[in-house]
Design a protein around this motif. Structure first.
Motif, mmCIF file in Angstrom:
data_model
loop_
_atom_site.group_PDB
_atom_site.id
_atom_site.type_symbol
_atom_site.label_atom_id
_atom_site.label_comp_id
_atom_site.label_asym_id
_atom_site.label_seq_id
_atom_site.Cartn_x
_atom_site.Cartn_y
_atom_site.Cartn_z
ATOM 1 N N GLN A 31 0.847 -1.179 0.000
ATOM 2 C CA GLN A 31 0.000 0.000 0.000
ATOM 3 C C GLN A 31 0.893 1.243 0.000
ATOM 4 O O GLN A 31 1.803 1.335 -0.805
ATOM 5 C CB GLN A 31 -0.992 -0.057 1.153
ATOM 6 C CG GLN A 31 -1.956 -1.215 1.036
ATOM 7 C CD GLN A 31 -2.970 -1.284 2.151
ATOM 8 O OE1 GLN A 31 -3.036 -0.416 3.030
ATOM 9 N NE2 GLN A 31 -3.766 -2.330 2.155
ATOM 10 N N ASP A 32 0.656 2.226 0.874
ATOM 11 C CA ASP A 32 1.491 3.436 0.878
ATOM 12 C C ASP A 32 2.874 3.200 1.478
ATOM 13 O O ASP A 32 3.753 4.052 1.386
ATOM 14 C CB ASP A 32 0.791 4.574 1.623
ATOM 15 C CG ASP A 32 -0.344 5.177 0.818
ATOM 16 O OD1 ASP A 32 -0.384 4.982 -0.414
ATOM 17 O OD2 ASP A 32 -1.201 5.867 1.413
ATOM 18 N N GLU A 59 2.332 -5.024 -7.247
ATOM 19 C CA GLU A 59 1.042 -4.474 -7.648
ATOM 20 C C GLU A 59 0.799 -3.085 -7.053
ATOM 21 O O GLU A 59 0.230 -2.214 -7.709
ATOM 22 C CB GLU A 59 -0.104 -5.424 -7.257
ATOM 23 C CG GLU A 59 -0.177 -6.661 -8.124
ATOM 24 C CD GLU A 59 0.777 -7.790 -7.720
ATOM 25 O OE1 GLU A 59 1.648 -7.577 -6.833
ATOM 26 O OE2 GLU A 59 0.658 -8.880 -8.294
ATOM 27 N N ASP A 60 1.228 -2.869 -5.810
ATOM 28 C CA ASP A 60 1.039 -1.559 -5.179
ATOM 29 C C ASP A 60 1.990 -0.517 -5.765
ATOM 30 O O ASP A 60 1.635 0.656 -5.873
ATOM 31 C CB ASP A 60 1.208 -1.660 -3.661
ATOM 32 C CG ASP A 60 0.012 -2.317 -2.994
ATOM 33 O OD1 ASP A 60 -1.080 -2.349 -3.610
ATOM 34 O OD2 ASP A 60 0.152 -2.815 -1.868
ATOM 35 N N ASP A 62 3.061 -0.600 -8.916
ATOM 36 C CA ASP A 62 2.474 -0.312 -10.224
ATOM 37 C C ASP A 62 1.252 0.590 -10.107
ATOM 38 O O ASP A 62 1.072 1.506 -10.910
ATOM 39 C CB ASP A 62 2.089 -1.607 -10.939
ATOM 40 C CG ASP A 62 3.296 -2.398 -11.424
ATOM 41 O OD1 ASP A 62 4.397 -1.820 -11.534
ATOM 42 O OD2 ASP A 62 3.135 -3.610 -11.673
ATOM 43 N N ALA A 63 0.410 0.342 -9.113
ATOM 44 C CA ALA A 63 -0.809 1.136 -8.931
ATOM 45 C C ALA A 63 -0.496 2.607 -8.665
ATOM 46 O O ALA A 63 -1.294 3.482 -8.989
ATOM 47 C CB ALA A 63 -1.643 0.574 -7.780
ATOM 48 N N ARG A 64 0.680 2.871 -8.113
ATOM 49 C CA ARG A 64 1.083 4.236 -7.809
ATOM 50 C C ARG A 64 2.004 4.828 -8.871
ATOM 51 O O ARG A 64 2.454 5.960 -8.757
ATOM 52 C CB ARG A 64 1.754 4.280 -6.431
ATOM 53 C CG ARG A 64 0.734 4.096 -5.323
ATOM 54 C CD ARG A 64 1.339 3.597 -4.029
ATOM 55 N NE ARG A 64 0.299 3.450 -3.007
ATOM 56 C CZ ARG A 64 -0.560 2.444 -2.940
ATOM 57 N NH1 ARG A 64 -0.521 1.481 -3.837
ATOM 58 N NH2 ARG A 64 -1.475 2.402 -1.992
ATOM 59 N N GLY A 65 2.293 4.058 -9.908
ATOM 60 C CA GLY A 65 3.139 4.540 -10.998
ATOM 61 C C GLY A 65 4.563 4.833 -10.566
ATOM 62 O O GLY A 65 5.208 5.724 -11.106
ATOM 63 N N TYR A 79 1.473 -11.053 -5.180
ATOM 64 C CA TYR A 79 0.567 -11.463 -4.101
ATOM 65 C C TYR A 79 0.843 -12.906 -3.675
ATOM 66 O O TYR A 79 0.749 -13.237 -2.499
ATOM 67 C CB TYR A 79 -0.901 -11.309 -4.526
ATOM 68 C CG TYR A 79 -1.418 -9.900 -4.363
ATOM 69 C CD1 TYR A 79 -1.621 -9.351 -3.102
ATOM 70 C CD2 TYR A 79 -1.711 -9.120 -5.471
ATOM 71 C CE1 TYR A 79 -2.086 -8.059 -2.942
ATOM 72 C CE2 TYR A 79 -2.184 -7.827 -5.331
ATOM 73 C CZ TYR A 79 -2.372 -7.298 -4.061
ATOM 74 O OH TYR A 79 -2.832 -6.014 -3.918
#
Length: 95
Positions: A31-32, A59-60, A62-65, A79
């Motif tokens: 996450q963050d 994945e986290d 990538d989700a934040r670029g 995961y």
């Protein structure tokens, strides 16, 4: 022990977490918490000096670029790898 950092290192008791890390522990940034793996950041410098193996959830990131900004010294995991780490470590703490 598996430590998981889910919050930004700037919005948690990062200093306490560093004191709690012991030789042989593993730390997963998700996450963050992935912000702690940014190349050149103070949190990353502190984590690299800790006696732990350091992972970041792909994945986290990538989700934040942020993939291009994550240090190569941190191992990206999926995961499935996260589940394997959780199974490997019955004792866990989340930050």
């Amino acid at each position: 022990m598996l430590h998981t950092l889910m919050n930004s290192p700037f919005q948690c008791d990062f200093a306490l977490m560093l004191r709690m890390l012991k030789t042989g522990d593993e730390l997963l940034l998700l996450q963050d918490g992935v912000l702690a793996a940014l190349e050149g950041s103070q949190p990353l410098t502190a984590l690299l000096a800790a006696p732990v193996t350091l992972y970041v959830l792909r994945e986290d990131v990538d989700a934040r670029g942020l993939f291009a900004q994550i240090s190569a010294k941190v191992t990206p995991v999926s995961y499935n790898d996260f589940v394997a780490l959780a199974v490997k470590h019955p004792q866990q703490i989340t930050w």
